[in-house]
Design an enzyme around this catalytic site. Structure first.
Site, short mmCIF file in Angstrom:
data_model
loop_
_atom_site.label_atom_id
_atom_site.label_comp_id
_atom_site.label_asym_id
_atom_site.label_seq_id
_atom_site.Cartn_x
_atom_site.Cartn_y
_atom_site.Cartn_z
N TYR B 28 0.83 -1.19 0.00
CA TYR B 28 0.00 0.00 0.00
C TYR B 28 0.88 1.26 0.00
O TYR B 28 0.60 2.22 -0.72
CB TYR B 28 -0.95 0.01 1.20
CG TYR B 28 -1.66 1.33 1.35
CD1 TYR B 28 -2.56 1.75 0.37
CD2 TYR B 28 -1.38 2.17 2.42
CE1 TYR B 28 -3.18 2.98 0.48
CE2 TYR B 28 -2.00 3.41 2.52
CZ TYR B 28 -2.89 3.81 1.55
OH TYR B 28 -3.50 5.04 1.64
N SER B 110 -3.28 13.96 6.67
CA SER B 110 -4.23 13.55 5.64
C SER B 110 -5.63 13.41 6.22
O SER B 110 -5.80 13.09 7.40
CB SER B 110 -3.80 12.20 5.05
OG SER B 110 -4.86 11.61 4.33
N TYR B 134 -9.67 16.18 1.43
CA TYR B 134 -10.39 15.63 0.28
C TYR B 134 -11.82 16.12 0.41
O TYR B 134 -12.36 16.19 1.52
CB TYR B 134 -10.39 14.10 0.31
CG TYR B 134 -9.09 13.46 -0.06
CD1 TYR B 134 -8.52 13.69 -1.31
CD2 TYR B 134 -8.43 12.61 0.82
CE1 TYR B 134 -7.31 13.09 -1.67
CE2 TYR B 134 -7.22 12.01 0.47
CZ TYR B 134 -6.67 12.25 -0.77
OH TYR B 134 -5.49 11.67 -1.12
N THR B 161 -6.22 18.71 -2.05
CA THR B 161 -5.61 17.81 -3.05
C THR B 161 -6.47 17.83 -4.31
O THR B 161 -7.64 17.47 -4.27
CB THR B 161 -5.50 16.41 -2.47
OG1 THR B 161 -4.67 16.47 -1.32
CG2 THR B 161 -4.89 15.45 -3.48
N ARG B 170 -4.02 1.01 -8.04
CA ARG B 170 -2.73 0.46 -7.65
C ARG B 170 -2.87 -1.06 -7.65
O ARG B 170 -3.61 -1.63 -6.86
CB ARG B 170 -2.34 0.99 -6.27
CG ARG B 170 -2.20 2.54 -6.29
CD ARG B 170 -2.80 3.20 -5.08
NE ARG B 170 -3.04 4.62 -5.31
CZ ARG B 170 -3.57 5.43 -4.39
NH1 ARG B 170 -3.87 4.98 -3.18
NH2 ARG B 170 -3.79 6.70 -4.69
N LYS B 241 -2.71 21.19 -3.94
CA LYS B 241 -1.71 20.11 -4.03
C LYS B 241 -2.02 19.23 -5.23
O LYS B 241 -3.09 18.63 -5.30
CB LYS B 241 -1.76 19.28 -2.75
CG LYS B 241 -0.90 18.03 -2.77
CD LYS B 241 -0.85 17.36 -1.41
CE LYS B 241 0.05 16.14 -1.41
NZ LYS B 241 -0.55 14.98 -2.09
N HIS B 265 1.28 13.10 -6.65
CA HIS B 265 0.73 12.22 -5.63
C HIS B 265 1.61 10.96 -5.49
O HIS B 265 1.12 9.86 -5.27
CB HIS B 265 -0.70 11.82 -6.02
CG HIS B 265 -1.62 11.56 -4.85
ND1 HIS B 265 -2.69 12.36 -4.53
CD2 HIS B 265 -1.65 10.57 -3.92
CE1 HIS B 265 -3.33 11.87 -3.48
NE2 HIS B 265 -2.72 10.78 -3.08
N ASP B 297 6.52 17.78 -4.17
CA ASP B 297 6.76 16.49 -3.54
C ASP B 297 6.84 15.41 -4.61
O ASP B 297 6.44 15.63 -5.75
CB ASP B 297 5.72 16.14 -2.46
CG ASP B 297 4.34 15.77 -3.01
OD1 ASP B 297 4.22 15.23 -4.13
OD2 ASP B 297 3.37 16.01 -2.28
N GLY B 298 7.44 14.27 -4.24
CA GLY B 298 7.57 13.15 -5.17
C GLY B 298 9.01 12.80 -5.44
O GLY B 298 9.69 13.49 -6.19
N GLY B 299 9.47 11.74 -4.82
CA GLY B 299 10.80 11.23 -5.15
C GLY B 299 11.94 11.83 -4.36
O GLY B 299 13.10 11.48 -4.59
N ARG B 301 14.53 11.93 -1.82
CA ARG B 301 15.16 10.91 -1.00
C ARG B 301 16.54 11.30 -0.47
O ARG B 301 17.11 10.60 0.37
CB ARG B 301 15.34 9.61 -1.81
CG ARG B 301 14.07 8.98 -2.35
CD ARG B 301 13.17 8.46 -1.25
NE ARG B 301 11.95 7.86 -1.79
CZ ARG B 301 10.81 8.53 -2.00
NH1 ARG B 301 10.72 9.82 -1.72
NH2 ARG B 301 9.74 7.91 -2.48
#
Ligand code: FMN
Ligand code: FMN
Ligand code: FMN
Ligand code: FMN
Lengths: 377, 377, 377, 377
Positions: B28, B110, B134, B161, B170, B241, B265, B297-299, B301
């Site tokens: 998940y 969230s 949401y 969002t 997914r 977002k 996302h 945001d996203g990736g 690291r």
């Protein structure tokens, strides 16, 4: 004693080191910082450049020699300053210097060494030696002392490393809890309490001892003003090691340094910077018209890598890890052997590209191009 | 209890989570939608950007702090809103918020959480908290209630969002027949029948329970008009977002939002959209001249990922999965540890690139370039 | 005797050779020099070019034939000169020549052969044969003798290899301590002491015997002057093999050679030069307007490779290794079979692209484009 | 009977087929020609295009429906003509047609089928059916008969395949000595001696039976004149399948066809041609201003692939292999299930990109861009 197998190229020395060096030494040598993007790209980037060979020239006499800062070297490959040669071989920096000398080229001693400035000079009085400087904290006395000692011992240039206010994070060292073995000393600091081996071996118990050492002792406030001070302080030509952009290269020219090393410290400092061969071209263009020499290090493993760098404007290149692998293989003899293999490969690439001397490499039009040249046709 | 091994970088937390989280929770967390093109590209894309470091600046004092919506944070990395922290650790969202607070940065809650708006606020009264919204179906009462509760509980901004009229597919969740475990509740909806945990656990027997939940309950008819309504309804600054294009960014500026998050996302909604770092530049250009802040945001690291995003125009970045991995590792302490590692990496990258404060990152010319820069030379 | 399995494409012959040739022979055949960048890129580069097919033309009669230096061949694929066919099959060069003849195309004999100029001519009197020349050291008598013998034996052209003042370093050969087996002779030099097999088998005990041979005996001082001398000395059309740039192609046109082979010697000489299909276009452009023919070799493995090269301006292509694999598979019959497969593939690609004869390939607009064409749209 | 596992995406059907189809059938279905460059690139190319999503639109009602040649279909994905469905499932083409009908879209029958034109029409009288034509050798009577039968049986368009004067070489079929199993017939040719199954099963004993069949029986002399003849001969709209260039598309517009399929025959004909999604754009541009519809097939596996193709100008796309995998999984029900998954994915991608109907996909500016868009910023 591990067997000495046939050595045909630098990769063979690397394979040897991977097989026979203790893990923590090997990791220390090979690691890049963080994600290792740059250390890997350093190697791959060379393959993105293509040689456009000239033909039908009399190449029966190839002259690979050139000069660096006015000193003649047998071919444009010198030894980059790397720390802690004692991890590779008992001959330590003394052996590396000797190997370079025998192969007819220059050796650069790192500040962080297991042999001292003087030891190396005494064992290799006729070798062409440069001294690499890290600037230490507090007053300038440590720096001044190191510079004077290098001058007196006959070193011919000062390489100031400008990419290392402290060391980058190398994950393997952190995990290995890397520190210098008990039998190895920080040879240039035997008298200086706190700067010595103890500084490296006594770490906080976790992480890389050398990383900690650099953060505790290196000055991270060095500026262009300090470089000007250093230039005036020393009799030696000053070389800035670790420039990757045209902007900084232009400043170096302005303040009158003798040379620049385009280098990302073998991908060990700031990860995510360009491969050195990629960065070379903008630096070369930026210094054009001046008499500042441009060198490169990072990822040089093949005679054609040397060829490409020189054709793209470098006056010489330096090797870091390969020298350590040569030393690990067979001390001074290993370093010499490795350098001679590279020299022969460089010689061959010159002959096969129709270039009889280094000057021709530097003047031929579009001798080496980026691969995108072929997608734009 | 699994051993707490040496943690040197975000990847170590990820490895830990891969090893110790139950499969359906891990799936998940890590999944992207469909073919997972975007979730993978989010990571790879950062490596396509190169840092052009400045040197010889006094970097003995690095200030990583910045502001977000006027609030000071210790470095420009905040926690993105992610659902269901109870799957990672018993401390749930409360722990994540605490970790962020201790590391000196902001936490975004969230709507889909296992701790409620109020619980978190009570446990972390001084933390800088944002609330992610949401919008639910039918009349606006649910939305209104959530907003008012967030306002009253002291949350400082509303993140709407805008990429999720319902959830993306997914594949792993579908195959795992993912649903929330019995002991976890939809904490913000305890009183609201149909919106509660039952809505997620009682699915049609196949596919992802959360996917179904979103299709049944989220409003998929939210428009710019509703955003305007929301902006007027709430006292809080409004952040959109999930914007990936200049066109939509310009509309956001027009209606006067406070900030935009360039986000896909985490590759969990529309697969095949650009990596967020790729999309960042056109959004930054589009809002230029306004005072709308742009986040990403996203990736993210690595400290250098943060560096690159800020240098390319983001005011701050958010991390989603890494925070979950930190939480899984050691609750609030794990989140704090992970954030501090990122902070230290960011600090290092600033120092090694010669940037003393975040402002310098934002103003230096061509500090970060796309790799194609080097093929065009 | 290994089984003769179904052969559907060149790859099948390659697989066969990998399985059944002795290691040192296989290594000698397949190696590129040094890092093998070019030998690998030769293959990959073809895939970067895309065919834009024409449709709805009557392709019931495809004529694959063309001419080379005025001689008709059944399709534009000839045999490149490669050394030492005795390592592949007892039929040696005689077999290869026979296979080419039976498939209706031309054979090029290498100077370094296990069958002599005369033997091959006697066994294949009606074959279209070319002779490839290396120029040997000292006085010109060796060269003169070889040229006269080729002329007298009915060879139709002289291919002067211009990329090999000596041989490139092929790592596997160095490690295998490669030398010619006792039963194989340097057939063209039986009378010439020092140039004969002994020269190759008696090496210094380490490294590649052939590498050493070339360095000891080849002239590395050949220049454009010598080419002019050779052109005047011989009655045969002169072809320069091993040109990769527009600059050198223009010189070749100037001195009036008959043809040029765009070639990097199968990636065996200077490593790091462009793939031949990449280099082709600038050479074709450079000779435009002259009547110098342009050929290509390097990496041709598929009918579509042939198609692409011809469409990009080559008059014909040559195959090196594939012919050796064909010979290894079944002597002359194997070479013939392999050529017929390539011919059929080329025929098919012509038909499916709507080209009825080779002329159409050469004149259709944008029939083959670099893949970057599609990213620029 | 193999278990029917959870099917969440097209890949799941592919995995199923890989596991349960007999090798020679699977190989026949999946192979591309020769080196398989194009069949692989068809898939990879889609990932080179990025969606730039619109947000904050009311997407509560997504209309995926569109028209093809004026006929309404439930979403812009139809079934491409593929041969020999009997290898996948006993329901044969009848099942595939039924699956398409139940999913609300069109089915295209191949000439090379195991169910006849009439059988399919009788079992699926209300289905929207197209007929794909190969033109056979000799006089035009075979072609005329096939066309009239299709017209009479209620097929709504003729798809003339223009990339197949004969079949490409598919290596696996050659090696498998592929032929149709005894129980399967060439259903459209039962009365026509020589065109029937015997023609495929009785091959020369080696190679692909179908390859041989096509070479013996297909006309390879079809030209634009024949297309004009066919257009006049039939009452049905004429569609040309297999165009990859602007040049040929313009000719198709000139002679007044109704539609074009940008297709490389699933990479089974000329290997080395562009991926269909790459070729799409120049064809779309070339037909602009006319009312010729443009379709695409090749590599469509995801809802986002459909989205990208439509946004780049295709009116509809066709799937080849996926339909065969669906059929193999569960006959008509499997085809329907697979189509519904794709439909749902397409629906989702529309909603998440803010497009409420197919018209919006076709009119939004820069909704889908080539990845190079992001390196040019
Ligand atoms: C183990 C190791 C230690 C190094 N130590 C130093 C040093 O003390 N001072 C310095 O300026 N550079 C140091 N460097 C960087 C090298 O001078 C050089 O920039 C780098 O090694 C070149 O890349 P290469 O290893 O790919 O040849 C070190 C590099 C390595 C690999
Ligand atoms: C497990 C998970 C749950 C998420 N839940 C939400 C959510 O409830 N609301 C939201 O706006 N974004 C949600 N996101 C998206 C994140 O806010 C963020 O955009 C994304 O995780 C950033 O990418 P990263 O994980 O690579 O850092 C979720 C992401 C993940 C991984
Ligand atoms: C084993 C081998 C031996 C070769 N010997 C010669 C030679 O004697 N003379 C020459 O001009 N080229 C020689 N070549 C180069 C070929 O003529 C040709 O350029 C090359 O093989 C083409 O690449 P390909 O093998 O990919 O087809 C040789 C190549 C190979 C592989
Ligand atoms: C097994 C198979 C058989 C095919 N048979 C035909 C055919 O008889 N007629 C035709 O026009 N195209 C035929 N095609 C091509 C398809 O119509 C279509 O162009 C291709 O399958 C699209 O690519 P995809 O398989 O990636 O969806 C065939 C394709 C496959 C895979």
């Amino acid at each position: 004693v591990p067997p000495k197998v046939i050595m045909a190229c630098v990769k063979d020395f690397e394979d040897y080191a991977y097989k026979y060096l203790p893990k923590s030494a090997l990791d220390y040598y090979i690691s890049g910082s963080n994600d290792e993007q740059t250390v890997n790209d350093n190697i791959k980037a060379f393959k993105r450049y293509k040689i456009r060979p000239r033909i039908l020239r009399d190449v029966s006499n190839i002259d690979t020699s050139t000069t660096i800062l006015g000193y003649k070297i047998s071919f444009p490959v010198c030894i980059a300053p790397t720390a802690m040669h004692g991890l590779a071989h008992d001959e330590r920096e003394i052996g590396t210097c000797k190997g370079a000398f025998r192969a007819g080229t220059a050796y650069t001693l790192s500040t962080i060494a297991n042999s001292s400035i003087e030891e190396i000079a005494e064992s290799n009085p006729n070798a062409l030696k440069f001294y690499q400087l890290y600037i230490f904290k507090k007053d300038k006395s440590v720096t001044e002392e190191l510079v004077r000692r290098a001058e007196e011992a006959g070193y011919k240039a000062l390489f100031l490393t400008v990419d290392s206010p402290f060391f980058g994070k190398r994950i393997a060292d952190e995990k290995n809890n890397f520190k210098t073995p008990a039998h190895l000393k920080m040879a240039n600091f035997e008298s200086l309490k706190g700067y010595s081996r103890d500084g490296v071996s006594k770490n906080s118990g976790s992480g890389s001892g050398l990383g900690e050492y650099s953060r505790r002792l290196f000055s991270s406030s060095v500026t262009w003003q300090d470089v000007i001070w250093l230039k005036n302080f020393t009799k030696l030509p000053l070389v800035l090691k670790g420039i990757l952009t045209a902007e900084e290269a232009r400043k170096a020219v302005e303040i009158g340094v003798s040379a620049i090393v385009v280098s990302n410290h073998g991908g060990r400092q700031l990860d995510g910077v360009p491969a050195s061969i990629d960065a070379l071209r903008e630096v070369v263009k930026a210094v054009q018209g001046s008499n500042v020499e441009v060198y490169l290090d990072g990822g040089v493993r093949l005679g054609t890598d040397v060829f490409k760098a020189i054709a793209l404007g470098a006056k010489a290149v330096f090797i870091g890890r390969p020298a350590l692998f040569g030393l690990a293989y067979d001390g001074a003899a290993g370093v010499e052997k490795l350098l001679n293999i590279l020299k022969e490969e460089f010689n061959t690439s010159m002959a096969l590209a129709g270039c009889r001397n280094v000057r021709e490499l530097q003047t031929e039009e579009s001798l080496v191009v980026h691969e995108s040249y072929y997608s734009r046709l």
